[in-house]
Design a protein around this motif. Structure first.
Motif, PDB file in Angstrom:
ATOM      1  N   ASP A 141     -36.714   6.001 -10.728  1.00  0.00           N
ATOM      2  CA  ASP A 141     -35.737   5.025 -10.261  1.00  0.00           C
ATOM      3  C   ASP A 141     -34.846   5.668  -9.197  1.00  0.00           C
ATOM      4  O   ASP A 141     -34.689   6.898  -9.152  1.00  0.00           O
ATOM      5  CB  ASP A 141     -34.863   4.527 -11.414  1.00  0.00           C
ATOM      6  CG  ASP A 141     -35.564   3.483 -12.260  1.00  0.00           C
ATOM      7  OD1 ASP A 141     -36.632   3.008 -11.839  1.00  0.00           O
ATOM      8  OD2 ASP A 141     -35.050   3.149 -13.342  1.00  0.00           O
ATOM      9  N   ALA A 142     -34.250   4.830  -8.358  1.00  0.00           N
ATOM     10  CA  ALA A 142     -33.391   5.346  -7.295  1.00  0.00           C
ATOM     11  C   ALA A 142     -32.143   4.485  -7.171  1.00  0.00           C
ATOM     12  O   ALA A 142     -32.168   3.283  -7.441  1.00  0.00           O
ATOM     13  CB  ALA A 142     -34.132   5.386  -5.962  1.00  0.00           C
ATOM     14  N   LEU A 143     -31.064   5.122  -6.766  1.00  0.00           N
ATOM     15  CA  LEU A 143     -29.820   4.435  -6.454  1.00  0.00           C
ATOM     16  C   LEU A 143     -29.413   4.819  -5.043  1.00  0.00           C
ATOM     17  O   LEU A 143     -29.361   6.010  -4.706  1.00  0.00           O
ATOM     18  CB  LEU A 143     -28.726   4.798  -7.456  1.00  0.00           C
ATOM     19  CG  LEU A 143     -27.349   4.160  -7.229  1.00  0.00           C
ATOM     20  CD1 LEU A 143     -26.686   3.809  -8.562  1.00  0.00           C
ATOM     21  CD2 LEU A 143     -26.421   5.101  -6.436  1.00  0.00           C
ATOM     22  N   HIS A 144     -29.144   3.821  -4.206  1.00  0.00           N
ATOM     23  CA  HIS A 144     -28.686   4.050  -2.837  1.00  0.00           C
ATOM     24  C   HIS A 144     -27.213   3.675  -2.763  1.00  0.00           C
ATOM     25  O   HIS A 144     -26.831   2.569  -3.157  1.00  0.00           O
ATOM     26  CB  HIS A 144     -29.490   3.197  -1.857  1.00  0.00           C
ATOM     27  CG  HIS A 144     -30.908   3.639  -1.699  1.00  0.00           C
ATOM     28  ND1 HIS A 144     -31.421   4.095  -0.502  1.00  0.00           N
ATOM     29  CD2 HIS A 144     -31.923   3.705  -2.583  1.00  0.00           C
ATOM     30  CE1 HIS A 144     -32.690   4.411  -0.658  1.00  0.00           C
ATOM     31  NE2 HIS A 144     -33.024   4.183  -1.916  1.00  0.00           N
ATOM     32  N   LEU A 145     -26.412   4.588  -2.250  1.00  0.00           N
ATOM     33  CA  LEU A 145     -24.975   4.365  -2.133  1.00  0.00           C
ATOM     34  C   LEU A 145     -24.554   4.632  -0.693  1.00  0.00           C
ATOM     35  O   LEU A 145     -24.900   5.673  -0.121  1.00  0.00           O
ATOM     36  CB  LEU A 145     -24.215   5.257  -3.111  1.00  0.00           C
ATOM     37  CG  LEU A 145     -22.703   5.072  -3.223  1.00  0.00           C
ATOM     38  CD1 LEU A 145     -22.227   5.448  -4.623  1.00  0.00           C
ATOM     39  CD2 LEU A 145     -21.947   5.920  -2.189  1.00  0.00           C
ATOM     40  N   ASN A 146     -23.799   3.704  -0.118  1.00  0.00           N
ATOM     41  CA  ASN A 146     -23.269   3.864   1.233  1.00  0.00           C
ATOM     42  C   ASN A 146     -21.747   3.880   1.173  1.00  0.00           C
ATOM     43  O   ASN A 146     -21.136   3.027   0.524  1.00  0.00           O
ATOM     44  CB  ASN A 146     -23.718   2.712   2.135  1.00  0.00           C
ATOM     45  CG  ASN A 146     -25.224   2.614   2.254  1.00  0.00           C
ATOM     46  OD1 ASN A 146     -25.932   3.610   2.106  1.00  0.00           O
ATOM     47  ND2 ASN A 146     -25.724   1.426   2.517  1.00  0.00           N
ATOM     48  N   LYS A 147     -21.164   4.850   1.856  1.00  0.00           N
ATOM     49  CA  LYS A 147     -19.710   4.915   1.994  1.00  0.00           C
ATOM     50  C   LYS A 147     -19.401   5.328   3.425  1.00  0.00           C
ATOM     51  O   LYS A 147     -19.492   6.509   3.776  1.00  0.00           O
ATOM     52  CB  LYS A 147     -19.083   5.897   1.006  1.00  0.00           C
ATOM     53  CG  LYS A 147     -17.552   5.886   1.066  1.00  0.00           C
ATOM     54  CD  LYS A 147     -16.922   6.848   0.076  1.00  0.00           C
ATOM     55  CE  LYS A 147     -15.406   6.769   0.136  1.00  0.00           C
ATOM     56  NZ  LYS A 147     -14.752   7.743  -0.776  1.00  0.00           N
ATOM     57  N   GLY A 148     -19.043   4.343   4.249  1.00  0.00           N
ATOM     58  CA  GLY A 148     -18.842   4.632   5.662  1.00  0.00           C
ATOM     59  C   GLY A 148     -20.131   5.149   6.275  1.00  0.00           C
ATOM     60  O   GLY A 148     -21.209   4.592   6.051  1.00  0.00           O
ATOM     61  N   PRO A 149     -20.070   6.255   7.010  1.00  0.00           N
ATOM     62  CA  PRO A 149     -21.285   6.800   7.624  1.00  0.00           C
ATOM     63  C   PRO A 149     -22.141   7.630   6.674  1.00  0.00           C
ATOM     64  O   PRO A 149     -23.238   8.041   7.034  1.00  0.00           O
ATOM     65  CB  PRO A 149     -20.730   7.686   8.752  1.00  0.00           C
ATOM     66  CG  PRO A 149     -19.391   8.139   8.237  1.00  0.00           C
ATOM     67  CD  PRO A 149     -18.857   6.990   7.429  1.00  0.00           C
ATOM     68  N   VAL A 150     -21.639   7.874   5.469  1.00  0.00           N
ATOM     69  CA  VAL A 150     -22.352   8.740   4.530  1.00  0.00           C
ATOM     70  C   VAL A 150     -23.336   7.919   3.698  1.00  0.00           C
ATOM     71  O   VAL A 150     -23.000   6.838   3.213  1.00  0.00           O
ATOM     72  CB  VAL A 150     -21.371   9.485   3.601  1.00  0.00           C
ATOM     73  CG1 VAL A 150     -22.125  10.347   2.597  1.00  0.00           C
ATOM     74  CG2 VAL A 150     -20.430  10.351   4.430  1.00  0.00           C
ATOM     75  N   ARG A 151     -24.527   8.448   3.544  1.00  0.00           N
ATOM     76  CA  ARG A 151     -25.570   7.814   2.747  1.00  0.00           C
ATOM     77  C   ARG A 151     -25.960   8.756   1.611  1.00  0.00           C
ATOM     78  O   ARG A 151     -26.143   9.948   1.815  1.00  0.00           O
ATOM     79  CB  ARG A 151     -26.808   7.519   3.598  1.00  0.00           C
ATOM     80  CG  ARG A 151     -26.528   6.644   4.815  1.00  0.00           C
ATOM     81  CD  ARG A 151     -26.182   5.225   4.416  1.00  0.00           C
ATOM     82  NE  ARG A 151     -25.959   4.357   5.566  1.00  0.00           N
ATOM     83  CZ  ARG A 151     -24.776   4.121   6.098  1.00  0.00           C
ATOM     84  NH1 ARG A 151     -23.697   4.699   5.570  1.00  0.00           N
ATOM     85  NH2 ARG A 151     -24.634   3.315   7.136  1.00  0.00           N
ATOM     86  N   LEU A 152     -26.087   8.185   0.417  1.00  0.00           N
ATOM     87  CA  LEU A 152     -26.502   8.956  -0.754  1.00  0.00           C
ATOM     88  C   LEU A 152     -27.680   8.252  -1.415  1.00  0.00           C
ATOM     89  O   LEU A 152     -27.648   7.044  -1.635  1.00  0.00           O
ATOM     90  CB  LEU A 152     -25.355   9.085  -1.758  1.00  0.00           C
ATOM     91  CG  LEU A 152     -25.725   9.638  -3.146  1.00  0.00           C
ATOM     92  CD1 LEU A 152     -26.103  11.114  -3.055  1.00  0.00           C
ATOM     93  CD2 LEU A 152     -24.581   9.428  -4.144  1.00  0.00           C
ATOM     94  N   ARG A 153     -28.709   9.014  -1.716  1.00  0.00           N
ATOM     95  CA  ARG A 153     -29.832   8.507  -2.496  1.00  0.00           C
ATOM     96  C   ARG A 153     -29.965   9.388  -3.730  1.00  0.00           C
ATOM     97  O   ARG A 153     -30.085  10.610  -3.617  1.00  0.00           O
ATOM     98  CB  ARG A 153     -31.135   8.525  -1.704  1.00  0.00           C
ATOM     99  CG  ARG A 153     -32.362   8.089  -2.535  1.00  0.00           C
ATOM    100  CD  ARG A 153     -33.658   8.255  -1.757  1.00  0.00           C
ATOM    101  NE  ARG A 153     -34.814   8.028  -2.604  1.00  0.00           N
ATOM    102  CZ  ARG A 153     -35.461   6.872  -2.719  1.00  0.00           C
ATOM    103  NH1 ARG A 153     -35.055   5.833  -2.000  1.00  0.00           N
ATOM    104  NH2 ARG A 153     -36.500   6.740  -3.514  1.00  0.00           N
TER     105      ARG A 153
END
Length: 246
Positions: A141-153
């Motif tokens: 499973d994966a979770l994608h998180l965006n905060k401004g220009p930062v991307r987290l997977r």
């Protein structure tokens, strides 16, 4: 005869389309989060940091994104301790190894914090308390998180070859130009197994390992002069890292 071949071709095409959709559904993101990014008084540092923020509690900071990682049986996993936690955007809660485990109840102290947990049918039922948003993760499973220009997977990964057990989470943090990959392990690791972990996670830069009340760090990029990977204790001063262009 030509009409029969035509129907067969359509049938094959339909199966291919269905298979492609099914494959995309399996490997695509399971969760997607978009966080508000408040204007910063000053630009965030280009480098990231991992530091000890409490007993068993690690704080991962990357260009304005803050992630907490904690084992569910650590002393910091209590309503009293959580009231003293630093502000964060996400909590990665790994399974309890031993000792006290109080289910999800302590999380009510941080009701607005998204929490990644290992999906487990044996987990206690969620109470009516104001708990945060829980994101149970199964293997791959994966979770994608965006905060401004930062991307987290965040991706849930297995252990060794042929394993069906969820062994940890890969945190891939980036800004579109460079990224850093930190693996949060659910399992402690003996020093003799460090090399095997490096071979199993060739894309990881750093590993965060549970180790009692003081997590350990294992650098997979930039080994020691002897070419060895040796876990070191995480400290309050922390470990600084820079994103890598890939």
């Amino acid at each position: 005869m030509a009409q029969a071949y035509g129907w067969r071709a359509l049938g094959v095409l339909a199966l291919l389309v269905f298979g492609c959709r099914l494959g995309v559904a399996q490997v695509g993101p399971r969760y997607v989060l978009a966080l508000d990014s408040a204007p910063l008084r000053s630009a965030p540092p280009p480098a990231g940091q991992v530091q000890l923020a409490g007993k068993g509690l690690a704080l991962i900071s990357f260009q304005g994104l803050r992630i907490l990682a904690l084992g569910a049986d650590a002393e910091a996993y209590s309503a009293e301790a959580m009231a003293q936690w630093p502000q964060a955007d996400l909590l990665v809660l790994t399974p309890a190894a031993s000792g006290r485990y109080e289910g999800f109840a302590p999380l009510s102290a941080r009701g607005g914090l998204p929490v990644i947990v290992v999906a487990d049918e044996r987990a206690p039922a969620v109470a009516a308390a104001p708990l945060p948003a829980l994101y149970p993760m199964q293997l791959w499973d994966a979770l994608h998180l965006n905060k401004g220009p930062v991307r987290l997977r965040v991706t849930a990964l297995p252990g060794g070859a042929g394993s069906s057990e969820l062994a940890g989470f890969m945190l891939d943090m980036g800004n579109g130009r460079a990224s850093y990959r930190l693996y949060v392990s659910c399992l402690p690791l003996a020093q003799s197994d460090a090399q095997a972990l490096g071979q199993r996670l060739p894309g990881a830069d750093l590993v965060l390992l549970p180790h009692g009340q003081t997590p350990q760090l294992l650098a997979l990029r930039g080994l020691t002069a002897a070419g060895e990977t040796v876990p070191v204790a995480l400290t309050a001063a922390g470990h600084h890292f820079k994103p890598v262009r890939r």
